[in-house]
Design a protein around this motif. Sequence first.
Motif, PDB file in Angstrom:
ATOM      1  N   VAL B 388     -16.234  -3.763  29.032  1.00 60.14           N
ATOM      2  CA  VAL B 388     -15.830  -2.828  27.974  1.00 60.14           C
ATOM      3  C   VAL B 388     -16.224  -3.409  26.606  1.00 60.14           C
ATOM      4  CG1 VAL B 388     -13.918  -1.531  26.989  1.00 60.14           C
ATOM      5  CG2 VAL B 388     -13.941  -2.034  29.418  1.00 60.14           C
ATOM      6  N   GLY B 389     -15.981  -4.709  26.425  1.00 61.90           N
ATOM      7  CA  GLY B 389     -16.392  -5.352  25.175  1.00 61.90           C
ATOM      8  C   GLY B 389     -17.896  -5.285  24.995  1.00 61.90           C
ATOM      9  N   HIS B 390     -18.624  -5.577  26.055  1.00 63.52           N
ATOM     10  CA  HIS B 390     -20.084  -5.548  25.991  1.00 63.52           C
ATOM     11  C   HIS B 390     -20.601  -4.183  25.529  1.00 63.52           C
ATOM     12  CE1 HIS B 390     -24.216  -5.102  27.346  1.00 63.52           C
ATOM     13  NE2 HIS B 390     -23.812  -4.155  28.166  1.00 63.52           N
ATOM     14  N   PHE B 391     -20.132  -3.115  26.178  1.00 72.91           N
ATOM     15  CA  PHE B 391     -20.779  -1.840  25.809  1.00 72.91           C
ATOM     16  C   PHE B 391     -20.290  -1.310  24.475  1.00 72.91           C
ATOM     17  CE2 PHE B 391     -17.728   0.059  29.030  1.00 72.91           C
ATOM     18  CZ  PHE B 391     -16.987   0.835  28.163  1.00 72.91           C
ATOM     19  N   HIS B 392     -19.092  -1.724  24.031  1.00 70.40           N
ATOM     20  CA  HIS B 392     -18.739  -1.348  22.664  1.00 70.40           C
ATOM     21  C   HIS B 392     -19.622  -2.098  21.667  1.00 70.40           C
ATOM     22  CE1 HIS B 392     -15.054   0.464  24.410  1.00 70.40           C
ATOM     23  NE2 HIS B 392     -15.130   1.256  23.357  1.00 70.40           N
ATOM     24  N   TYR B 393     -19.969  -3.346  21.984  1.00 70.16           N
ATOM     25  CA  TYR B 393     -20.871  -4.071  21.081  1.00 70.16           C
ATOM     26  C   TYR B 393     -22.213  -3.363  20.956  1.00 70.16           C
ATOM     27  CZ  TYR B 393     -18.520  -8.329  19.547  1.00 70.16           C
ATOM     28  OH  TYR B 393     -17.702  -9.207  18.888  1.00 70.16           O
ATOM     29  N   ASN B 436     -14.965  -7.237  15.378  1.00 70.77           N
ATOM     30  CA  ASN B 436     -15.118  -8.451  16.174  1.00 70.77           C
ATOM     31  C   ASN B 436     -13.791  -8.928  16.749  1.00 70.77           C
ATOM     32  OD1 ASN B 436     -18.005  -9.226  16.112  1.00 70.77           O
ATOM     33  ND2 ASN B 436     -17.660  -9.012  13.925  1.00 70.77           N
ATOM     34  N   LEU B 437     -12.738  -8.757  15.957  1.00 69.26           N
ATOM     35  CA  LEU B 437     -11.419  -9.136  16.460  1.00 69.26           C
ATOM     36  C   LEU B 437     -11.097  -8.325  17.711  1.00 69.26           C
ATOM     37  CD1 LEU B 437      -9.303 -11.071  15.421  1.00 69.26           C
ATOM     38  CD2 LEU B 437      -8.194  -9.172  14.243  1.00 69.26           C
ATOM     39  N   LEU B 438     -11.418  -7.044  17.644  1.00 72.46           N
ATOM     40  CA  LEU B 438     -11.100  -6.143  18.753  1.00 72.46           C
ATOM     41  C   LEU B 438     -11.939  -6.464  19.993  1.00 72.46           C
ATOM     42  CD1 LEU B 438     -10.011  -3.556  20.077  1.00 72.46           C
ATOM     43  CD2 LEU B 438     -11.534  -2.238  18.644  1.00 72.46           C
ATOM     44  N   TYR B 439     -13.253  -6.458  19.829  1.00 70.13           N
ATOM     45  CA  TYR B 439     -14.085  -6.473  21.032  1.00 70.13           C
ATOM     46  C   TYR B 439     -14.392  -7.875  21.543  1.00 70.13           C
ATOM     47  CZ  TYR B 439     -14.363  -1.544  20.191  1.00 70.13           C
ATOM     48  OH  TYR B 439     -14.021  -0.236  19.988  1.00 70.13           O
ATOM     49  N   LEU B 440     -14.446  -8.872  20.651  1.00 72.53           N
ATOM     50  CA  LEU B 440     -14.634 -10.239  21.154  1.00 72.53           C
ATOM     51  C   LEU B 440     -13.411 -10.627  21.984  1.00 72.53           C
ATOM     52  CD1 LEU B 440     -16.986 -12.134  20.793  1.00 72.53           C
ATOM     53  CD2 LEU B 440     -15.647 -13.406  19.133  1.00 72.53           C
ATOM     54  N   THR B 441     -12.228 -10.247  21.473  1.00 72.91           N
ATOM     55  CA  THR B 441     -11.007 -10.546  22.219  1.00 72.91           C
ATOM     56  C   THR B 441     -11.017  -9.823  23.566  1.00 72.91           C
ATOM     57  OG1 THR B 441      -9.998 -10.482  20.047  1.00 72.91           O
ATOM     58  CG2 THR B 441      -8.535 -10.752  21.906  1.00 72.91           C
ATOM     59  N   MET B 442     -11.503  -8.577  23.564  1.00 71.38           N
ATOM     60  CA  MET B 442     -11.548  -7.854  24.836  1.00 71.38           C
ATOM     61  C   MET B 442     -12.486  -8.560  25.811  1.00 71.38           C
ATOM     62  SD  MET B 442     -11.241  -3.922  23.571  1.00 71.38           S
ATOM     63  CE  MET B 442     -11.474  -2.925  24.996  1.00 71.38           C
ATOM     64  N   GLN B 443     -13.585  -9.110  25.290  1.00 68.87           N
ATOM     65  CA  GLN B 443     -14.495  -9.822  26.195  1.00 68.87           C
ATOM     66  C   GLN B 443     -13.816 -11.067  26.770  1.00 68.87           C
ATOM     67  OE1 GLN B 443     -18.388 -10.272  24.129  1.00 68.87           O
ATOM     68  NE2 GLN B 443     -18.969  -8.699  25.576  1.00 68.87           N
ATOM     69  N   ILE B 444     -13.062 -11.772  25.912  1.00 71.36           N
ATOM     70  CA  ILE B 444     -12.426 -13.002  26.391  1.00 71.36           C
ATOM     71  C   ILE B 444     -11.390 -12.676  27.469  1.00 71.36           C
ATOM     72  CG2 ILE B 444     -10.966 -14.944  25.700  1.00 71.36           C
ATOM     73  CD1 ILE B 444     -12.342 -14.750  22.937  1.00 71.36           C
ATOM     74  N   VAL B 445     -10.564 -11.682  27.185  1.00 69.08           N
ATOM     75  CA  VAL B 445      -9.528 -11.346  28.165  1.00 69.08           C
ATOM     76  C   VAL B 445     -10.176 -10.824  29.451  1.00 69.08           C
ATOM     77  CG1 VAL B 445      -9.009  -8.972  27.483  1.00 69.08           C
ATOM     78  CG2 VAL B 445      -7.194 -10.414  28.293  1.00 69.08           C
ATOM     79  N   GLY B 446     -11.366 -10.254  29.313  1.00 71.81           N
ATOM     80  CA  GLY B 446     -12.096  -9.789  30.490  1.00 71.81           C
ATOM     81  C   GLY B 446     -12.568 -10.951  31.351  1.00 71.81           C
ATOM     82  N   VAL B 447     -13.114 -11.976  30.700  1.00 65.99           N
ATOM     83  CA  VAL B 447     -13.561 -13.140  31.467  1.00 65.99           C
ATOM     84  C   VAL B 447     -12.378 -13.779  32.176  1.00 65.99           C
ATOM     85  CG1 VAL B 447     -14.591 -15.428  31.283  1.00 65.99           C
ATOM     86  CG2 VAL B 447     -15.511 -13.559  29.950  1.00 65.99           C
ATOM     87  N   LYS B 448     -11.198 -13.686  31.541  1.00 63.64           N
ATOM     88  CA  LYS B 448     -10.009 -14.247  32.184  1.00 63.64           C
ATOM     89  C   LYS B 448      -9.546 -13.397  33.361  1.00 63.64           C
ATOM     90  CE  LYS B 448      -8.075 -16.666  28.201  1.00 63.64           C
ATOM     91  NZ  LYS B 448      -7.744 -17.970  28.787  1.00 63.64           N
ATOM     92  N   GLY B 449     -10.111 -12.206  33.511  1.00 65.20           N
ATOM     93  CA  GLY B 449      -9.828 -11.436  34.720  1.00 65.20           C
ATOM     94  C   GLY B 449      -9.117 -10.118  34.522  1.00 65.20           C
ATOM     95  N   MET B 450      -9.006  -9.626  33.264  1.00 69.87           N
ATOM     96  CA  MET B 450      -8.314  -8.347  33.107  1.00 69.87           C
ATOM     97  C   MET B 450      -9.246  -7.185  33.451  1.00 69.87           C
ATOM     98  SD  MET B 450      -6.091  -6.766  30.106  1.00 69.87           S
ATOM     99  CE  MET B 450      -6.095  -5.026  29.773  1.00 69.87           C
ATOM    100  N   PRO B 451      -8.892  -6.377  34.472  1.00 68.15           N
ATOM    101  CA  PRO B 451      -9.765  -5.272  34.865  1.00 68.15           C
ATOM    102  C   PRO B 451      -9.722  -4.140  33.847  1.00 68.15           C
ATOM    103  CG  PRO B 451      -7.773  -5.246  36.176  1.00 68.15           C
ATOM    104  CD  PRO B 451      -7.673  -6.439  35.275  1.00 68.15           C
ATOM    105  N   ARG B 452     -10.793  -3.346  33.822  1.00 70.23           N
ATOM    106  CA  ARG B 452     -10.811  -2.187  32.929  1.00 70.23           C
ATOM    107  C   ARG B 452     -10.117  -1.006  33.579  1.00 70.23           C
ATOM    108  NH1 ARG B 452     -16.956   0.316  33.166  1.00 70.23           N
ATOM    109  NH2 ARG B 452     -16.072   1.889  31.800  1.00 70.23           N
ATOM    110  N   ARG B 453      -9.826  -0.003  32.776  1.00 69.79           N
ATOM    111  CA  ARG B 453      -9.252   1.261  33.230  1.00 69.79           C
ATOM    112  C   ARG B 453      -7.861   1.130  33.846  1.00 69.79           C
ATOM    113  NH1 ARG B 453     -14.667   4.097  35.856  1.00 69.79           N
ATOM    114  NH2 ARG B 453     -15.509   4.867  33.904  1.00 69.79           N
TER     115      ARG B 453
END
Lengths: 94, 539
Positions: B388-393, B436-453
């Motif tokens: 999600v972070g990737h495609f918003h970027y 950047n605060l929004l989407y970089l954080t989303m990328q980090i939490v994603g790598v930690k394993g938070m699924p989308r949707r």
Amino acid sequence: MSSESSHIVPYRTFILIWIALLILTGVTISVAQIDLGPLNIWVALSIASCKSALVVAIFMHLKYEQLLFKLALLSALIILAIFIGFTFIDVLYR
Amino acid sequence: MSNYPAGDRGFLGDPKAPGFLGWIFSTDHKRIGLLYFWAIVTFFCVGVLLGLLLRLELFSPGVDFMSAQTYNATFTLHGVIMIFLFIIPGIPAAFGNLIMPIQIGARDVAFPRLNLLSWWLYMIGALLAITSLFTGGGPPDTGWTFYVPFSTQTASNASLALFAVFIIGFSSILTGINFVTTIHRMRTTGMGWFRMPLFTWSLYATAWIQILATPVLAITVSLVMVERLLGIGLFNPTQGGDPVMYQHLFWIYSHPAVYIMVLPGMGVVSDIIPVFARKPAFGYKAIVVSSLAIAFAGSLVWGHHMYTSGMSDNAVLLFSFLTFVVAIPSAIKVFNWVTTLYKGSIALDPPLLYALSFVLLFSIGGLSGLVLGAASADVHVHDTHFVVGHFHYVMFGGAGFAFFAAMHYWLPKIYGRIYSKKLATIAWGFMFVGFNLLYLTMQIVGVKGMPRRYYNYLPEFTDLNRLATVGSWVLAIGLVIMFANLFHSVLRGTPVGPNPWGGASLEWQIPSPPPTDNFGENDPVVTHGPYDFKEAGIL
Ligand code: HEM
């Protein structure tokens, strides 16, 4: 508009094409009764290509058009062939 | 411009087409461009509100104020609006229509009525999409991707939403056909292919993708509709169908669509950077060729959305390889932009600020795309917030910021009035930090394993999610300032002359706002390239 677009095709040709299309449809149906294995899809697609080639070239007048239009259609066809080809790289090896 | 009385509102006040009807039935490319522009901006604002609601729900784990079903419907609507109503038509339909014919010295596009039809189709599609929320089984909840088997089974009103997408697709095809024909046939005397501004070139490459790929979308959504209505089992294995086939068909369109979104953005940036660096674009031809290469190679990488779908390993290998290939022309562009700036005389005005943010944010998006393009890494982060972070970027940071850059660059041309540069810069600051605060954080939490949707998440992700939500507020403040500043300028901004930025392409040689017939009686004759500032007498 240039003179190409006013090219008139005689009815005779249209009727011949129509008959050819009907025959090819018949061939498609009869071939479908025989199991050719992986060739099934090739046969079906080849017949379909012949039919659409007839329609595009004569009914849709591509035969009488400039090179640019032919190239445009050709590029679309190549892209389509790649789309289908790549999909088969998945389907055939699953 | 002596023949142009002060206070003349050009095409905006054309006496031959007065009133509301004069607008919605206008065949003037500039009016159609503005119709698109205002519709697109409206949908964008609605989409942003929905995005903010999603983020608000994710402020704490558990149900805050949305049930699972509401969350599903909200992200579906957010995705459909942002993709089909904002970002795909975004730059081509709004700024392409407004600017491209002027850039090549034409009076209008090749098929003005088709152009109007395409806007109408867009509005009808949008109306149907909105209707789908309140009718049938309620708001669609499939995600904007409409994946089978869920989309063929859900009781929500997916059929109408699919039909809406079908219609909007046709609007896009019509724009593509119009632009290809216009660029081939309507260039003025002296406007050779390699004298075209890079924005026009990028629209040309985009238009080909619109023509070649969008029909596949129409076929795909029709098949799902047929499946829902008649149940013939195209995608159902128990009836001999293949669910993965749906994903192929969907991404054969939707991946090239990513380039429909971003190529015009690249074109905007390629036009803006030389003007504000006061230097000809470095590697003009390399930028042109890389646009065409992206359009072609980008059409062949759809399978990288499907690594975990059960697709064959051979296909995974092929698509992963091709994905890396697309990175090359994209990188060529980034090098060209940076080199254009090198030793330039840089004016850090708002259009350039937004254009430079495009370069940075798009690069971050592109590089995280390579992580996803490598199949082995993708298996781990697939369907997480990293994606999600990737495609918003890429879409928002890339295409979205390019849209903002285009607004700041060309709206003064269209309305003849300019905004406060100071406010525009402040707005940019908020947006850049918040983004950047929004989407970089989303990328980090994603790598930690938070699924989308999901409306819910594990308690250990709380802090990062709160940070992201705060980022979304900062971003929203920036957006409000930016739009307020622009709207105010449209009505009451300081009047500007024909060429506020010192551009050398044709649109800067006619009055602002442009007259209805653009260049008047005599078609312009072009004697220099779009970035030859010396020969244009600007330097
Ligand atoms: C302030 C602006 C925005 C915010 C706060 C925001 C937030 C979000 C959030 C929280 C999600 C859902 C995450 C999940 O649970 O899976 C999402 C999904 C999405 N967003 Fe945004 N977004 C914004 C702007 C945009 C823009 C400008 C675009 C496109 C250009 C966009 C396109 C999408 C798409 C395509 C999805 C996926 C929907 C789906 O999963 O079907 N968003 N966004």
